[in-house]
Design a protein around this motif. Structure first.
Motif, PDB file in Angstrom:
ATOM      1  N   MET A  52      -8.903   5.071  -5.354  1.00  0.00           N
ATOM      2  CA  MET A  52      -8.793   4.365  -7.139  1.00  0.00           C
ATOM      3  C   MET A  52      -8.018   3.528  -7.491  1.00  0.00           C
ATOM      4  O   MET A  52      -9.103   2.228  -7.090  1.00  0.00           O
ATOM      5  CB  MET A  52      -8.100   5.297  -7.991  1.00  0.00           C
ATOM      6  CG  MET A  52      -8.285   5.124  -9.461  1.00  0.00           C
ATOM      7  SD  MET A  52      -9.344   5.538  -9.954  1.00  0.00           S
ATOM      8  CE  MET A  52     -10.041   5.442 -12.089  1.00  0.00           C
ATOM      9  N   HIS A  53      -7.107   3.584  -6.852  1.00  0.00           N
ATOM     10  CA  HIS A  53      -6.504   2.246  -5.840  1.00  0.00           C
ATOM     11  C   HIS A  53      -7.087   0.971  -5.370  1.00  0.00           C
ATOM     12  O   HIS A  53      -6.811  -0.126  -5.591  1.00  0.00           O
ATOM     13  CB  HIS A  53      -4.862   2.243  -5.312  1.00  0.00           C
ATOM     14  CG  HIS A  53      -3.889   1.106  -5.281  1.00  0.00           C
ATOM     15  ND1 HIS A  53      -1.840   1.727  -4.383  1.00  0.00           N
ATOM     16  CD2 HIS A  53      -3.740  -0.057  -6.135  1.00  0.00           C
ATOM     17  CE1 HIS A  53      -1.966   0.513  -4.325  1.00  0.00           C
ATOM     18  NE2 HIS A  53      -2.709  -0.984  -5.346  1.00  0.00           N
ATOM     19  N   SER A  54      -7.493   1.371  -4.193  1.00  0.00           N
ATOM     20  CA  SER A  54      -8.191   0.080  -3.627  1.00  0.00           C
ATOM     21  C   SER A  54      -9.405  -0.222  -3.853  1.00  0.00           C
ATOM     22  O   SER A  54      -9.977  -1.308  -3.996  1.00  0.00           O
ATOM     23  CB  SER A  54      -8.913   1.737  -1.705  1.00  0.00           C
ATOM     24  OG  SER A  54      -7.611   1.718  -1.536  1.00  0.00           O
ATOM     25  N   GLU A  56      -9.820  -0.437  -7.537  1.00  0.00           N
ATOM     26  CA  GLU A  56      -9.272  -1.498  -8.573  1.00  0.00           C
ATOM     27  C   GLU A  56      -9.152  -2.851  -7.928  1.00  0.00           C
ATOM     28  O   GLU A  56      -8.982  -4.102  -8.168  1.00  0.00           O
ATOM     29  CB  GLU A  56      -7.748  -1.065  -9.149  1.00  0.00           C
ATOM     30  CG  GLU A  56      -6.863  -2.665  -9.002  1.00  0.00           C
ATOM     31  CD  GLU A  56      -4.868  -1.298  -9.592  1.00  0.00           C
ATOM     32  OE1 GLU A  56      -4.934  -0.360  -9.137  1.00  0.00           O
ATOM     33  OE2 GLU A  56      -4.871  -2.152 -10.385  1.00  0.00           O
ATOM     34  N   HIS A  57      -8.422  -3.062  -6.444  1.00  0.00           N
ATOM     35  CA  HIS A  57      -7.860  -3.983  -5.506  1.00  0.00           C
ATOM     36  C   HIS A  57      -9.339  -5.019  -5.590  1.00  0.00           C
ATOM     37  O   HIS A  57      -9.921  -6.537  -5.701  1.00  0.00           O
ATOM     38  CB  HIS A  57      -7.278  -4.056  -4.449  1.00  0.00           C
ATOM     39  CG  HIS A  57      -6.087  -3.652  -4.772  1.00  0.00           C
ATOM     40  ND1 HIS A  57      -5.205  -4.666  -3.961  1.00  0.00           N
ATOM     41  CD2 HIS A  57      -5.326  -3.065  -5.522  1.00  0.00           C
ATOM     42  CE1 HIS A  57      -3.552  -4.569  -4.516  1.00  0.00           C
ATOM     43  NE2 HIS A  57      -3.699  -2.729  -5.043  1.00  0.00           N
ATOM     44  N   ILE A  58     -10.186  -4.068  -4.794  1.00  0.00           N
ATOM     45  CA  ILE A  58     -11.186  -4.788  -4.709  1.00  0.00           C
ATOM     46  C   ILE A  58     -12.461  -5.401  -5.224  1.00  0.00           C
ATOM     47  O   ILE A  58     -12.836  -5.817  -5.234  1.00  0.00           O
ATOM     48  CB  ILE A  58     -12.832  -3.517  -3.453  1.00  0.00           C
ATOM     49  CG1 ILE A  58     -11.427  -3.518  -1.807  1.00  0.00           C
ATOM     50  CG2 ILE A  58     -13.511  -4.415  -2.624  1.00  0.00           C
ATOM     51  CD1 ILE A  58     -12.196  -2.092  -1.843  1.00  0.00           C
ATOM     52  N   ASN A 122       2.047  -8.438  -2.547  1.00  0.00           N
ATOM     53  CA  ASN A 122       0.969  -8.666  -3.634  1.00  0.00           C
ATOM     54  C   ASN A 122       0.456  -7.188  -4.492  1.00  0.00           C
ATOM     55  O   ASN A 122       0.128  -7.478  -5.265  1.00  0.00           O
ATOM     56  CB  ASN A 122      -0.384  -8.739  -2.602  1.00  0.00           C
ATOM     57  CG  ASN A 122      -0.236 -10.380  -2.376  1.00  0.00           C
ATOM     58  OD1 ASN A 122      -0.481 -10.908  -1.042  1.00  0.00           O
ATOM     59  ND2 ASN A 122      -0.004 -10.948  -2.923  1.00  0.00           N
ATOM     60  N   CYS A 123       1.422  -6.452  -3.764  1.00  0.00           N
ATOM     61  CA  CYS A 123       1.323  -4.977  -3.823  1.00  0.00           C
ATOM     62  C   CYS A 123       2.436  -3.919  -4.775  1.00  0.00           C
ATOM     63  O   CYS A 123       2.892  -4.105  -4.004  1.00  0.00           O
ATOM     64  CB  CYS A 123      -0.073  -4.355  -3.453  1.00  0.00           C
ATOM     65  SG  CYS A 123      -0.327  -2.705  -3.911  1.00  0.00           S
ATOM     66  N   GLY A 124       2.038  -3.270  -5.614  1.00  0.00           N
ATOM     67  CA  GLY A 124       3.122  -2.502  -5.894  1.00  0.00           C
ATOM     68  C   GLY A 124       3.771  -1.611  -5.259  1.00  0.00           C
ATOM     69  O   GLY A 124       4.563  -0.561  -5.065  1.00  0.00           O
ATOM     70  N   HIS A 125       2.198  -0.419  -4.556  1.00  0.00           N
ATOM     71  CA  HIS A 125       2.647   0.248  -3.577  1.00  0.00           C
ATOM     72  C   HIS A 125       1.421   0.313  -2.398  1.00  0.00           C
ATOM     73  O   HIS A 125       0.078   1.017  -2.270  1.00  0.00           O
ATOM     74  CB  HIS A 125       1.906   1.344  -4.532  1.00  0.00           C
ATOM     75  CG  HIS A 125       2.030   2.191  -3.895  1.00  0.00           C
ATOM     76  ND1 HIS A 125       2.626   3.911  -4.250  1.00  0.00           N
ATOM     77  CD2 HIS A 125       2.824   3.195  -2.565  1.00  0.00           C
ATOM     78  CE1 HIS A 125       2.525   5.020  -3.127  1.00  0.00           C
ATOM     79  NE2 HIS A 125       2.813   4.710  -2.345  1.00  0.00           N
ATOM     80  N   MET A 128      -0.073   2.707  -0.318  1.00  0.00           N
ATOM     81  CA  MET A 128      -0.672   3.850  -1.221  1.00  0.00           C
ATOM     82  C   MET A 128      -3.020   3.400  -1.147  1.00  0.00           C
ATOM     83  O   MET A 128      -3.266   2.603  -2.235  1.00  0.00           O
ATOM     84  CB  MET A 128      -0.488   4.429  -2.181  1.00  0.00           C
ATOM     85  CG  MET A 128      -1.404   5.381  -2.633  1.00  0.00           C
ATOM     86  SD  MET A 128      -0.977   6.140  -4.676  1.00  0.00           S
ATOM     87  CE  MET A 128      -1.850   4.859  -5.469  1.00  0.00           C
ATOM     88  N   HIS A 129      -3.615   3.329   0.244  1.00  0.00           N
ATOM     89  CA  HIS A 129      -4.728   2.748  -0.221  1.00  0.00           C
ATOM     90  C   HIS A 129      -5.896   3.636   0.751  1.00  0.00           C
ATOM     91  O   HIS A 129      -5.138   4.052   1.893  1.00  0.00           O
ATOM     92  CB  HIS A 129      -5.301   1.297   0.781  1.00  0.00           C
ATOM     93  CG  HIS A 129      -4.584   0.248  -0.680  1.00  0.00           C
ATOM     94  ND1 HIS A 129      -5.501  -0.326  -1.761  1.00  0.00           N
ATOM     95  CD2 HIS A 129      -3.649  -0.627  -0.884  1.00  0.00           C
ATOM     96  CE1 HIS A 129      -4.851  -1.072  -2.942  1.00  0.00           C
ATOM     97  NE2 HIS A 129      -3.698  -0.910  -2.266  1.00  0.00           N
ATOM     98  N   ASN A 130      -7.219   3.668   0.993  1.00  0.00           N
ATOM     99  CA  ASN A 130      -7.336   4.436   1.047  1.00  0.00           C
ATOM    100  C   ASN A 130      -9.251   3.436   1.302  1.00  0.00           C
ATOM    101  O   ASN A 130     -10.052   4.309  -0.128  1.00  0.00           O
ATOM    102  CB  ASN A 130      -8.123   6.164   0.987  1.00  0.00           C
ATOM    103  CG  ASN A 130      -8.683   6.854   1.570  1.00  0.00           C
ATOM    104  OD1 ASN A 130      -9.973   6.423   2.977  1.00  0.00           O
ATOM    105  ND2 ASN A 130      -8.489   8.596   2.121  1.00  0.00           N
TER     106      ASN A 130
HETATM  107 ZN   LIG Z   1      -2.286  -2.769  -5.536  1.00  0.00          ZN
END
Ligand SMILES: [Zn+2]
Length: 174
Positions: A52-54, A56-58, A122-125, A128-130
């Protein structure tokens, strides 16, 4: 003008799709919030939080760089329930009018080689990406959108009366 809607969404009957969440006046302009729903709430597993986090970024990066849309985008971000995303756009388009944009956004994930902004600066965590799982969810949703392009149910939420809490407040989740 008060625009509090008297209906709420019946989450027990939601299917994935592109839905109108709310329409707001901001000064003389309209701003529209869409629910980009990837999963049936409470009836199937939610999106993995790192994927979900990835996504969001992409997808935020895709939307904010698209020459035709970047000036229309106010916000892209994940739902707390992990079943989809919020998209806020200037203007007042019907969900069907952003079908092509959403299809292109999720298809773009397949080509991503890196996750933009996945750094400590650039990111708060940033750990935590996949990316692999993000591609899997994006491909699944893009395929669903294509198969359901002519299905009006992917553009209109099932409605119910808005919940009133015990102390008389109207319930909102956004
Ligand atoms: Zn982030």
């Amino acid at each position: 003008m008060e625009l509090i809607q008297s209906f709420s969404v019946d989450h027990t009957r939601i299917i994935p799709g592109i839905f109108l969440s709310r329409e707001d006046h901001v000064g003389n302009d309209m701003v529209t919030t869409y629910d980009i729903r990837l999963k049936k709430p409470n009836r199937e597993p939610v999106i993995d939080v790192a994927a979900m986090h990835s996504l969001e970024h992409i997808i935020a990066t895709f939307l904010r760089n698209d020459p035709d849309w970047k000036d229309e985008v106010i916000y892209w971000g994940p739902m707390g329930c992990l079943t989809g995303f919020y998209l806020i756009l200037k203007g007042n388009r019907a969900p069907g009018e952003i079908y092509d944009l959403m299809l292109a956004a999720f298809k773009s994930v397949e080509d991503a080689e890196v996750i933009p902004g996945a750094t400590a600066v650039n990111c708060g965590h940033y750990l935590m990406h996949n990316l692999g799982m993000a591609k899997w969810y994006a491909a699944e949703f893009a395929d669903y959108l294509e198969k359901n392009a002519d299905n009006p149910a992917i553009f209109e939420y099932p409605k119910t009366e808005r919940l009133i809490t015990d102390d008389g407040q109207q319930f909102f989740d956004s």
